[in-house]
Design a protein around this motif. Structure first.
Motif, PDB file in Angstrom:
ATOM      1  N   GLY A   1     -18.890   4.974  13.631  1.00  7.55           N
ATOM      2  CA  GLY A   1     -17.767   4.798  12.720  1.00  7.55           C
ATOM      3  C   GLY A   1     -17.943   3.589  11.817  1.00  7.55           C
ATOM      4  N   ASP A   2     -18.449   2.495  12.352  1.00  3.14           N
ATOM      5  CA  ASP A   2     -18.668   1.284  11.544  1.00  3.14           C
ATOM      6  C   ASP A   2     -19.695   1.540  10.449  1.00  3.14           C
ATOM      7  OD1 ASP A   2     -16.873  -0.028  13.167  1.00  3.14           O
ATOM      8  OD2 ASP A   2     -18.413  -1.041  14.383  1.00  3.14           O
ATOM      9  N   ALA A   3     -20.748   2.313  10.785  1.00  2.00           N
ATOM     10  CA  ALA A   3     -21.791   2.594   9.793  1.00  2.00           C
ATOM     11  C   ALA A   3     -21.235   3.430   8.649  1.00  2.00           C
ATOM     12  CB  ALA A   3     -22.958   3.320  10.463  1.00  2.00           C
ATOM     13  N   MET A   4     -20.389   4.374   8.963  1.00  5.22           N
ATOM     14  CA  MET A   4     -19.778   5.181   7.907  1.00  5.22           C
ATOM     15  C   MET A   4     -18.881   4.308   7.030  1.00  5.22           C
ATOM     16  SD  MET A   4     -17.382   8.556   8.300  1.00  5.22           S
ATOM     17  CE  MET A   4     -16.571   9.271   6.864  1.00  5.22           C
ATOM     18  N   ASP A   5     -18.157   3.372   7.658  1.00  2.34           N
ATOM     19  CA  ASP A   5     -17.251   2.485   6.908  1.00  2.34           C
ATOM     20  C   ASP A   5     -17.988   1.669   5.856  1.00  2.34           C
ATOM     21  OD1 ASP A   5     -15.011   3.325   8.235  1.00  2.34           O
ATOM     22  OD2 ASP A   5     -14.973   1.652   9.663  1.00  2.34           O
ATOM     23  N   VAL A   6     -19.189   1.197   6.199  1.00  2.00           N
ATOM     24  CA  VAL A   6     -19.916   0.310   5.283  1.00  2.00           C
ATOM     25  C   VAL A   6     -20.816   1.083   4.333  1.00  2.00           C
ATOM     26  CG1 VAL A   6     -19.823  -1.620   6.898  1.00  2.00           C
ATOM     27  CG2 VAL A   6     -21.811  -0.079   6.919  1.00  2.00           C
ATOM     28  N   GLY A   7     -20.745   2.408   4.374  1.00  2.88           N
ATOM     29  CA  GLY A   7     -21.468   3.206   3.386  1.00  2.88           C
ATOM     30  C   GLY A   7     -22.919   3.484   3.702  1.00  2.88           C
ATOM     31  N   VAL A   8     -23.295   3.485   4.980  1.00  6.68           N
ATOM     32  CA  VAL A   8     -24.665   3.857   5.343  1.00  6.68           C
ATOM     33  C   VAL A   8     -24.912   5.294   4.883  1.00  6.68           C
ATOM     34  CG1 VAL A   8     -26.234   4.320   7.269  1.00  6.68           C
ATOM     35  CG2 VAL A   8     -24.818   2.259   7.275  1.00  6.68           C
ATOM     36  N   THR A   9     -26.027   5.516   4.209  1.00  5.77           N
ATOM     37  CA  THR A   9     -26.298   6.832   3.634  1.00  5.77           C
ATOM     38  C   THR A   9     -27.232   7.647   4.522  1.00  5.77           C
ATOM     39  OG1 THR A   9     -28.152   5.932   2.357  1.00  5.77           O
ATOM     40  CG2 THR A   9     -25.989   6.012   1.287  1.00  5.77           C
ATOM     41  N   PRO A  10     -27.037   8.950   4.586  1.00  7.88           N
ATOM     42  CA  PRO A  10     -27.949   9.807   5.353  1.00  7.88           C
ATOM     43  C   PRO A  10     -29.389   9.641   4.865  1.00  7.88           C
ATOM     44  CG  PRO A  10     -25.968  11.025   4.754  1.00  7.88           C
ATOM     45  CD  PRO A  10     -25.898   9.720   4.018  1.00  7.88           C
ATOM     46  N   GLY A  11     -30.304   9.573   5.808  1.00  8.04           N
ATOM     47  CA  GLY A  11     -31.713   9.415   5.478  1.00  8.04           C
ATOM     48  C   GLY A  11     -32.167   7.977   5.399  1.00  8.04           C
ATOM     49  N   SER A  12     -31.229   7.023   5.412  1.00 10.37           N
ATOM     50  CA  SER A  12     -31.594   5.608   5.362  1.00 10.37           C
ATOM     51  C   SER A  12     -32.100   5.156   6.732  1.00 10.37           C
ATOM     52  CB  SER A  12     -30.387   4.762   4.957  1.00 10.37           C
ATOM     53  OG  SER A  12     -29.379   4.823   5.964  1.00 10.37           O
ATOM     54  N   PRO A  13     -32.832   4.039   6.785  1.00  9.81           N
ATOM     55  CA  PRO A  13     -33.298   3.541   8.088  1.00  9.81           C
ATOM     56  C   PRO A  13     -32.159   3.306   9.069  1.00  9.81           C
ATOM     57  CG  PRO A  13     -34.475   2.439   6.325  1.00  9.81           C
ATOM     58  CD  PRO A  13     -33.384   3.243   5.668  1.00  9.81           C
ATOM     59  N   GLU A  14     -31.021   2.786   8.551  1.00  5.33           N
ATOM     60  CA  GLU A  14     -29.897   2.530   9.440  1.00  5.33           C
ATOM     61  C   GLU A  14     -29.348   3.838  10.022  1.00  5.33           C
ATOM     62  OE1 GLU A  14     -30.222   1.508   6.373  1.00  5.33           O
ATOM     63  OE2 GLU A  14     -30.136  -0.695   6.362  1.00  5.33           O
ATOM     64  N   ALA A  15     -29.240   4.866   9.172  1.00  2.50           N
ATOM     65  CA  ALA A  15     -28.738   6.156   9.646  1.00  2.50           C
ATOM     66  C   ALA A  15     -29.716   6.785  10.639  1.00  2.50           C
ATOM     67  CB  ALA A  15     -28.523   7.104   8.461  1.00  2.50           C
ATOM     68  N   ASN A  16     -31.003   6.679  10.356  1.00  4.67           N
ATOM     69  CA  ASN A  16     -32.003   7.259  11.256  1.00  4.67           C
ATOM     70  C   ASN A  16     -31.996   6.563  12.614  1.00  4.67           C
ATOM     71  OD1 ASN A  16     -32.787   9.126   9.337  1.00  4.67           O
ATOM     72  ND2 ASN A  16     -34.463   7.859   8.555  1.00  4.67           N
ATOM     73  N   ARG A  17     -31.736   5.262  12.599  1.00  3.05           N
ATOM     74  CA  ARG A  17     -31.654   4.550  13.880  1.00  3.05           C
ATOM     75  C   ARG A  17     -30.468   5.056  14.697  1.00  3.05           C
ATOM     76  NH1 ARG A  17     -33.825   0.033  11.032  1.00  3.05           N
ATOM     77  NH2 ARG A  17     -31.769  -0.636  10.309  1.00  3.05           N
ATOM     78  N   LEU A  18     -29.361   5.354  14.028  1.00  2.00           N
ATOM     79  CA  LEU A  18     -28.210   5.909  14.735  1.00  2.00           C
ATOM     80  C   LEU A  18     -28.536   7.276  15.336  1.00  2.00           C
ATOM     81  CD1 LEU A  18     -25.312   4.990  12.289  1.00  2.00           C
ATOM     82  CD2 LEU A  18     -25.528   4.217  14.650  1.00  2.00           C
ATOM     83  N   VAL A  19     -29.285   8.083  14.606  1.00  2.00           N
ATOM     84  CA  VAL A  19     -29.662   9.405  15.117  1.00  2.00           C
ATOM     85  C   VAL A  19     -30.519   9.260  16.369  1.00  2.00           C
ATOM     86  CG1 VAL A  19     -30.961  11.513  14.602  1.00  2.00           C
ATOM     87  CG2 VAL A  19     -29.471  10.506  12.856  1.00  2.00           C
ATOM     88  N   GLU A  20     -31.467   8.311  16.341  1.00  2.00           N
ATOM     89  CA  GLU A  20     -32.306   8.094  17.523  1.00  2.00           C
ATOM     90  C   GLU A  20     -31.488   7.541  18.682  1.00  2.00           C
ATOM     91  OE1 GLU A  20     -35.486   9.123  17.821  1.00  2.00           O
ATOM     92  OE2 GLU A  20     -34.971  10.010  15.883  1.00  2.00           O
ATOM     93  N   TRP A  21     -30.565   6.667  18.371  1.00  4.71           N
ATOM     94  CA  TRP A  21     -29.685   6.110  19.402  1.00  4.71           C
ATOM     95  C   TRP A  21     -28.895   7.234  20.062  1.00  4.71           C
ATOM     96  CZ3 TRP A  21     -25.424   1.859  18.235  1.00  4.71           C
ATOM     97  CH2 TRP A  21     -24.856   1.438  19.448  1.00  4.71           C
ATOM     98  N   HIS A  22     -28.404   8.157  19.226  1.00  9.99           N
ATOM     99  CA  HIS A  22     -27.650   9.271  19.777  1.00  9.99           C
ATOM    100  C   HIS A  22     -28.501  10.084  20.741  1.00  9.99           C
ATOM    101  CE1 HIS A  22     -26.430  13.615  19.578  1.00  9.99           C
ATOM    102  NE2 HIS A  22     -25.360  13.052  20.091  1.00  9.99           N
ATOM    103  N   ARG A  23     -29.751  10.355  20.411  1.00 10.11           N
ATOM    104  CA  ARG A  23     -30.619  11.127  21.304  1.00 10.11           C
ATOM    105  C   ARG A  23     -30.829  10.382  22.632  1.00 10.11           C
ATOM    106  NH1 ARG A  23     -35.859  11.953  19.346  1.00 10.11           N
ATOM    107  NH2 ARG A  23     -36.069  13.703  20.789  1.00 10.11           N
TER     108      ARG A  23
END
Length: 267
Positions: free
Chosen positions: A182-204
């Motif tokens: 939720g915090d990442a979405m609030d600050v405008g992290v975009t899909p495909g960015s390193p920050e977003a990809n790290r969240l995807v890996e964290w989720h796995r």
């Protein structure tokens, strides 16, 4: 060895049937001199006398309680052997094996329960760990839907070893991840960015508490979480639009790994 008639003793086959010992075992004991038939017929067939049977009975008993053949030979043939001491030592080993088997039995009971129930927690424990919005019927519903899948088996094997503390750690890890999402979405992290990809890996990594999650499986889950009203309400309750955004960052990460989200299947 004196010659005898069949009436003077029992054949190997008869002794095998009477004592529940294989003919092969009887031949082996004869070969090593542990239990030899006292008689033979003129045709060369082994015959066991009443005294031979008594010795064989003792061998069978000692074998059943786990003594090795060398130890049995000592007990039977060495007049100085400490038979009570040897039996006490064997009893201690048997007690240890019984304890291990009881632990194994308890573990099997938990594994069976986990396969049948999913969560080995009371409804009260589930509510305390997963929150008041948790429905204790969900695990049973999940088993009815997915109980014949490999993933359910993997989930059950993990669940069987978990108590309330372990499940609390899982719930805390998921809560930490969802806050970060939720915090990442609030600050405008975009899909495909390193920050977003790290969240995807964290989720796995977090989801692996249930079962190993491939990238294609993750794409399928992302689709469902956006489309299913219950899941969408959960994520959108954290942040409006989070279910859709979560699916988007999963899809973008999948594309970076050569996976087409539109054709991804559960594999």
């Amino acid at each position: 060895m004196p010659d005898a008639t069949d009436a003077d003793g029992l054949t190997v086959g008869q002794v095998s049937a009477r004592l529940g010992v294989t003919v092969r075992a009887l031949h082996h004991w004869d070969e090593i001199g542990l239990a030899c038939p006292s008689l033979r017929t003129a045709a060369g067939y082994r015959l066991y006398t009443a005294g031979d049977l008594e010795r064989l009975h003792r061998i069978v008993v000692y074998r059943e309680i786990g003594l090795g053949l060398d130890k049995i030979r000592t007990i039977l043939d060495d007049s100085t052997a400490d038979v009570p001491g040897a039996l006490r030592a064997q009893r201690a080993q048997v007690a240890e094996r019984i304890d291990r088997l009881q632990q194994l039995s308890a573990g099997l009971d938990r594994m069976i329960d986990a396969h049948e129930r999913g969560l080995l927690l009371t409804a009260e424990q589930q509510a305390a760990i997963f929150g008041s919005q948790w429905n204790p019927d969900w695990p049973a519903q999940a088993r009815q839907r997915y109980g014949d899948t490999e993933q359910w088996s993997q989930y059950a094997e993990r669940a069987a070893s978990r108590g309330p503390e372990e499940w609390q750690a899982v719930a805390d890890a998921i809560a930490d991840f969802e806050r970060a999402l939720g915090d990442a979405m609030d600050v405008g992290v975009t899909p495909g960015s390193p920050e977003a990809n790290r969240l995807v890996e964290w989720h796995r990594e977090v989801f692996a508490s249930y079962f190993p999650l491939t990238r294609q499986m993750q794409v399928c889950l992302g689709r469902r979480w956006e489309a299913d009203p219950g899941f969408a309400a959960h994520y959108d309750g954290i942040r409006p639009g989070l279910a859709r955004w979560f699916r988007q960052i999963i899809d973008a990460s999948a594309r970076a790994h050569g996976i087409d989200p539109d054709t991804a299947t559960w594999q």
